[in-house]
Write a protein that holds these residues in place. Structure first.
Motif, PDB file in Angstrom:
ATOM      1  N   ASP A 263       0.825  -1.211   0.000  1.00 38.69           N
ATOM      2  CA  ASP A 263       0.000   0.000   0.000  1.00 38.69           C
ATOM      3  C   ASP A 263       0.861   1.263   0.000  1.00 38.69           C
ATOM      4  O   ASP A 263       0.577   2.226  -0.723  1.00 38.69           O
ATOM      5  N   THR A 264       1.926   1.243   0.817  1.00 42.11           N
ATOM      6  CA  THR A 264       2.809   2.412   0.873  1.00 42.11           C
ATOM      7  C   THR A 264       3.548   2.591  -0.443  1.00 42.11           C
ATOM      8  O   THR A 264       3.705   3.719  -0.930  1.00 42.11           O
ATOM      9  N   GLU A 266       2.542   1.774  -3.367  1.00 45.90           N
ATOM     10  CA  GLU A 266       1.613   2.313  -4.361  1.00 45.90           C
ATOM     11  C   GLU A 266       1.356   3.796  -4.133  1.00 45.90           C
ATOM     12  O   GLU A 266       1.256   4.571  -5.087  1.00 45.90           O
ATOM     13  N   GLU A 267       1.266   4.198  -2.872  1.00 49.63           N
ATOM     14  CA  GLU A 267       0.965   5.602  -2.584  1.00 49.63           C
ATOM     15  C   GLU A 267       2.148   6.515  -2.857  1.00 49.63           C
ATOM     16  O   GLU A 267       1.989   7.604  -3.418  1.00 49.63           O
TER      17      GLU A 267
END
Length: 664
Positions: A263-264, A266-267
């Motif tokens: 998730d990190t 991707e962000e």
């Protein structure tokens, strides 16, 4: 290493990046664990970029929670009589700090032995240096059996079998494998990177690619030693086999010293040449090529790079790309510490604490990056200030003050971040008994809060002023200020601040006014139950338990204490667990179980000693501790008391707590 360690107290493994120093040190430490009654302590330093944080980091790894003293004396006291092996992995970028720490430890901890890994020797008196060379390579003219036994070939075969099941050395491929081992100079990291290519590349093609790549070494310093050139050329070659998007992601992920979850990634890493939707596949490709490794942590997979691979990746990040990434990186971790702050009464407090522990290397990098530019320094100070509860509960007082005070020097405007930093730094200073600094900080905070009309900061400043007064022995004024601040928090609807205030007020007043301490603890308990806050609830239970003991109800005190063990164990609150063992010793004695009381006193004494503290320094402990010890000694006799006390002192903390819960 087995021969040298008994002869020296400092063994430093030196060698080029990728040669396998870390893996060798960890393997040796595991094999030799039985030599050290107090165990092996491994401290990984690659993600640490501040020399000033070295001592607190080692102390934290040793389970030493800062109390009212700085980390160095606590560390020296905690390791003073330990027969253990300390492994410092990756010292080269903190060479002066590591050398100073090691020298101090060797002079003051006579039973401690140290193993360090570094690209350079530490230069400490008595250091034994063991250069780590590459693995022996094979002779392509040797028989197949000898080639198969060669260490470099064995490593390649092992890694190749992981991506191509059933791969082994045969008469048909032995010469090719020998030439590959020669081409890679036996460097373990280079071998692993090359072996990963067998997933998509035939063995003969792999050798020809290596021959083409290394005919003219690309990149790097041609005057560098051959092994350094080989490793760089191997990484250049691995990079050339990546797609353009994989190369960009490699460089961007190299900015995360503590690893990263999907998730990190991707962000933070999406944008420009990389679409968010393709990051999962790109990460999978980098794992296949051994650029990334994966490990399973709660709640999912986390991806990391070896230090050499990460350093190489950073070199391929263009200035423009680094600047764009920097903004997203800092914004992400600024948001993360806001979402997972542990000074709020929520049901996920324990998970939040764990998240901050895992992400701390990346958070440090974010603060460092923010402080590097005047425009973003306030954001860095906001991160450091938001973490005040983490610094306190993690026992990282020195580190917390380092980041707060660094930001305070850079940010002079009276913004909310500065006001929060002032009272937070004052609170941490009070826990280190640095009353003079605490008073200076809190007076400035009060003045700025009045000037700017910041009611929240003013209420916290009043609360910390109350703690300062209590610390100075002015109980009446201190409790009055705490109550005044609490009323302000109630009026503002800030129940999180009310909870913090209730706990601090209850433990400070319980020694002299147990009824008030109990009332404040019960009030906090009601808040915690209403908001399902397990971590705050543990501290409320502790306050109620201490009050019950002071009121003469030892059974209720024991019941309360047994309930705090699990949450405190989850966050490894050694300060809290030392008090838990201490109070359970009192309740055991009150119930007539004097042998158990003596064992628990011994178990608590070991933790107190490691913390560099004594229960006699706490107003609500001193008399009870002395009475418990006296009664147990009189009931058991000196010999039996000493036997049980020493038996408890031999237990590690987890075992001591487990035994206390079982018996309770």
């Amino acid at each position: 290493m087995r021969r040298l360690l008994p002869r020296t107290r400092l063994l430093t493994l030196t060698g080029a990046g990728g040669v396998g120093k870390t893996r060798l040190a960890l393997h040796a430490a595991s094999m030799l664990r039985g030599w050290f009654p107090d165990g092996v302590l491994i401290v990984e330093l690659a993600s640490l970029e501040e020399g000033r944080l070295l001592v607190p980091t080692v102390a934290a790894a040793a389970g030493i929670r800062e109390t009212d003293r700085e980390a160095m004396p606590l560390l020296l006291a905690g390791l003073a009589d330990k027969r253990m092996l300390l492994v410092l992995d990756g010292c080269e970028h903190l060479l002066e700090s590591c050398a100073a720490l090691v020298d101090r430890l060797l002079r003051t901890t006579p039973r401690l032995r140290i193993m360090a890994t570094s690209r350079h020797r530490l230069g400490v008196l008595g250091e034994q240096v063991l250069p780590i060379s590459s693995l022996p390579v094979a002779d392509q003219h040797a028989p197949t059996r000898e080639i198969a036994r060669c260490e470099a070939v064995r490593l390649f075969t092992d890694r190749a079998a992981a991506v191509r099941p059933g791969f082994s050395v045969t008469a048909a491929n032995a010469v090719t494998l020998a030439r590959i081992s020669q081409r890679l100079d036996g460097i373990p990291l280079a071998i692993e990177l090359a072996a990963a290519r067998l997933r998509t590349t035939p063995l003969d093609r792999l050798l020809s690619d290596l021959d083409d790549r290394f005919a003219i070494l690309t990149g790097g310093d041609r005057a560098a030693p051959p092994r350094h050139q080989t490793l760089r050329a191997t990484m250049d070659w691995s990079r050339s086999l990546c797609s353009p998007a994989e190369r960009h992601l490699w460089a961007r992920l190299a900015t995360f010293p503590g690893g990263v979850d999907l998730d990190t990634a991707e962000e933070v890493c999406a944008g420009g040449e990389i679409d968010r939707d393709e990051i999962f596949d790109l990460i999978a490709g980098l794992v296949d090529k051994s650029v990334l490794t994966s490990e399973r942590l709660q709640p999912g997979l986390r991806y990391r790079m070896l230090d050499s691979i990460r350093a190489y990746g950073r070199e391929n990040l263009t200035p423009a790309e680094e600047e764009r990434l920097r903004g997203r990186y800092c914004a992400h971790y600024r948001s993360l510490v806001g979402r997972f702050r542990i000074d709020r009464m929520t049901s996920d407090q324990l998970d939040s604490f764990h998240t901050l522990q895992v992400e701390l290397p990346n958070i440090r990098a974010a603060m460092d990056s923010c402080y590097a530019r005047p425009a973003s320094a306030p954001a860095g100070l906001e991160v450091a200030s938001t973490l005040w509860g983490f610094w306190l509960l993690a026992g990282a007082l020195t580190e917390g003050r380092h980041w707060l005070e660094r930001g305070l020097r850079l940010v002079s405007t009276p913004a909310r971040a500065r006001l929060t930093a002032l009272w937070a730094d004052s609170l941490l200073a009070l826990h280190q008994r640095d009353l003079s600094t605490a008073v200076i900080r809190i007076e400035e905070c009060q003045a700025l809060a009045e000037e700017t009309g910041d009611a929240t900061a003013a209420a916290f400043a009043t609360m910390v002023s109350g703690i300062a007064a209590l610390s100075a022995g002015d109980d009446r004024r201190g409790l009055a200020l705490m109550e005044q601040a609490r009323n302000r928090h109630w009026d503002a609807g800030d129940l999180n601040a009310v909870g913090i205030n209730l706990y601090l007020a209850s433990v400070f007043c319980v020694a002299k006014d147990p009824d008030l301490g109990a009332a404040l603890g019960e009030e906090l308990m009601a808040l915690c139950d209403a908001r399902d806050a397990p971590l705050f609830r543990a501290y409320a239970l502790f306050a109620i338990g201490i009050a019950a003991w002071k009121q003469g109800d030892w059974r209720r005190a024991e019941t309360m204490m047994l309930q705090v063990a699990e949450p405190w164990s989850v966050i490894e609150d050694r300060w809290g667990l030392a008090q838990l063992l201490e109070v359970l010793a009192w309740t055991a004695g009150a119930g007539g179980a004097q042998e158990r009381a003596a064992r628990l006193l011994g178990a608590a004494d070991r933790v107190w000693h490691e913390l560099g503290f004594s229960p006699t320094q706490l107003p609500y402990h001193v008399r009870s501790h002395q009475q418990c010890e006296t009664r147990a000694r009189e009931a058991l006799g000196s010999r039996t008391f000493t036997r049980e006390f020493h038996g408890g002192a031999q237990l590690d903390l987890a075992t001591a707590v487990a035994d206390a819960l079982h018996e309770g």
